[in-house]
Structures are given as C-alpha cells and as structure tokens.
Design a protein around this motif. Sequence first.
Motif, PDB file in Angstrom:
ATOM      1  N   LYS A  14      36.952  40.949  42.317  1.00  0.00           N
ATOM      2  CA  LYS A  14      36.436  41.928  43.272  1.00  0.00           C
ATOM      3  C   LYS A  14      37.401  43.096  43.378  1.00  0.00           C
ATOM      4  N   THR A  28      37.003  41.176  51.406  1.00  0.00           N
ATOM      5  CA  THR A  28      37.589  42.491  51.132  1.00  0.00           C
ATOM      6  C   THR A  28      37.995  43.176  52.427  1.00  0.00           C
ATOM      7  N   LEU A  82      41.043  38.031  45.827  1.00  0.00           N
ATOM      8  CA  LEU A  82      40.128  39.072  45.360  1.00  0.00           C
ATOM      9  C   LEU A  82      40.191  39.208  43.837  1.00  0.00           C
TER      10      LEU A  82
END
Length: 284
Positions: free
Chosen positions: A55, A178, A50
Amino acid sequence: MPRGIGLLILATVLWGGNYICGRFLADALPPTLLNTIRWAISTVLLAGILAVNKKSFPLIANWKPFAILGFLGVFSFSTLTYLGLHSISASQAGMISAGIPIAILLFTPLILKERIRVKAWIGALVSVAGVIVLFQGKHAAASSGSMLGNLEILLSCFAWGLYTVLGKRYGKTTDPLTLTAGAAFYGTLFSALSCIGTVHADSIHMTGTAWLCVAYVSTFASVGAYLAWNAGVRTVGPGRAAPYINLLPVWTVVFGVILLGEQLSLVSFAGGFITIIGAVLASL
C-alpha cells in the motif's frame, strides 16, 4: 466465544496495559519524550505493514488529515495521558477514560451531523455525574497536582473523541491502516518538537523494566491493539463492537490493583461504576 468478540476484548486488554506502563514510566521518562519514542517505533512498524501489503503511504498528498489526526490522537491524547499518570493512579485514569464514548457522542452531531438518540444523551449525563463523583473520591483532599492529573486525563478523552469522529470523516477516502500510519508519523513529529527545551538528561532514569514497558506501549498497546480492534470490528460490525470500548477502564482498574497495588476508596469505585454504566447506556 466468537473470534471477533475475542479480538475486541484483546484490544481493550492491550490498551489497558498502556495505562499501567505509563504509570510505571512516569518517573523514568518525561511524557513528551516517552510519547515521541513510543510513536516513532509504532510509525516504523505501521509503515512496514503498509509495505508488506503493498500500500502507498501518501505523507505529502494527505498531509492535512494526517497532521490533524496526528495532533489529536497521537500527540494530544497520548501526551495528556502520560502527563496525567504523573500525579494520579492508573486505576483513576482508567475510570476517567470511560468518558471517551461520551466525548465521541458530543462531537458526532457537531462534525458528522448525525442525530443522537435521547437514551444516549441520558447515558452521557449519567457518565458525567459519575466523573464528578469520581473526582471527589480518591482525592477528596486533593492536591493541585492530582486535580491537574484528573483534568489532563479528562482532556485526553476529548482529544480522542475528536480524533475518532474526524477519523470517521477522513476514513471515507483513506483506509484505516494508512490513516493510522499517517497520524502516527505526524504525531511523532509534534511530540518531537514538544521535547525541545523541555527534556533534560537528568530527567531520564531508564531501567531494564522501563525499556520493556516502552517496548510494550510501542508495539502491543499501539500496533497490536489497533490490528486486533479493527479485525474484530470487521468481524462483528461497528455497531456491535462499539460498547466493548467500555471494557478499557475495567481492565485498567483490575491491572492497577493487581500489578501496582493501587487502592480504591468506596467513593472512587462508585464514581467509576456510574461513569461506566453511563458510557454503556450511551453506546446502546
């Protein structure tokens, strides 16, 4: 062979190896501790992915879907799988796992309100019949331990089915990477809490090979399989990808026989074959 299909097959191969490692680690680590270690490492890797992709990781803002998915797909599914592998073979567990598409089928109309075709319900009934035959096979004179192992693997299928269906619902607002990372984080917390009072030092018997197995289930069977599967789905589409999950029990049986020297009775083989045929029919 198209690249996307190759990635889907690779994912099922990697997931099949999880059952083999779980069987090998049955005497090395308590199931709850094994699951905690596995997903703690996976969480770090997923969080790193991530970060590399820049993100966000909204652990507090999205705590509810993360916690629900973590409890079902990371804690319940994995812990039940490792518990079951304490008393039944990897081959048997792999064939029972053919019930995963059936569990997804059962939960889909209840949660997503999607209509299921008659052919899929017929496939579900065939697959359930196969599981019943399977239970009568390898452990015809079953001990209470082996029957409990069968039940634990069967319950793990339902946990994963519910996780998959809810994941589709929550995936409308959160991307898969996620969502998986969040589920891994909260699932690790649940697993760690379950270790309290249940894990003792004399129940840990780690060897060099055992550590290699832990490394495998934490990386290839978790992060690697996830990335391969999702890349394959993006390439060929979810509808075409769905039936390939039925390769999981096939690889598990093959690996169990080759790597662990497991034996299958004719009745067990027949039950597993019927279960897989039903799952394929339900996925069409």
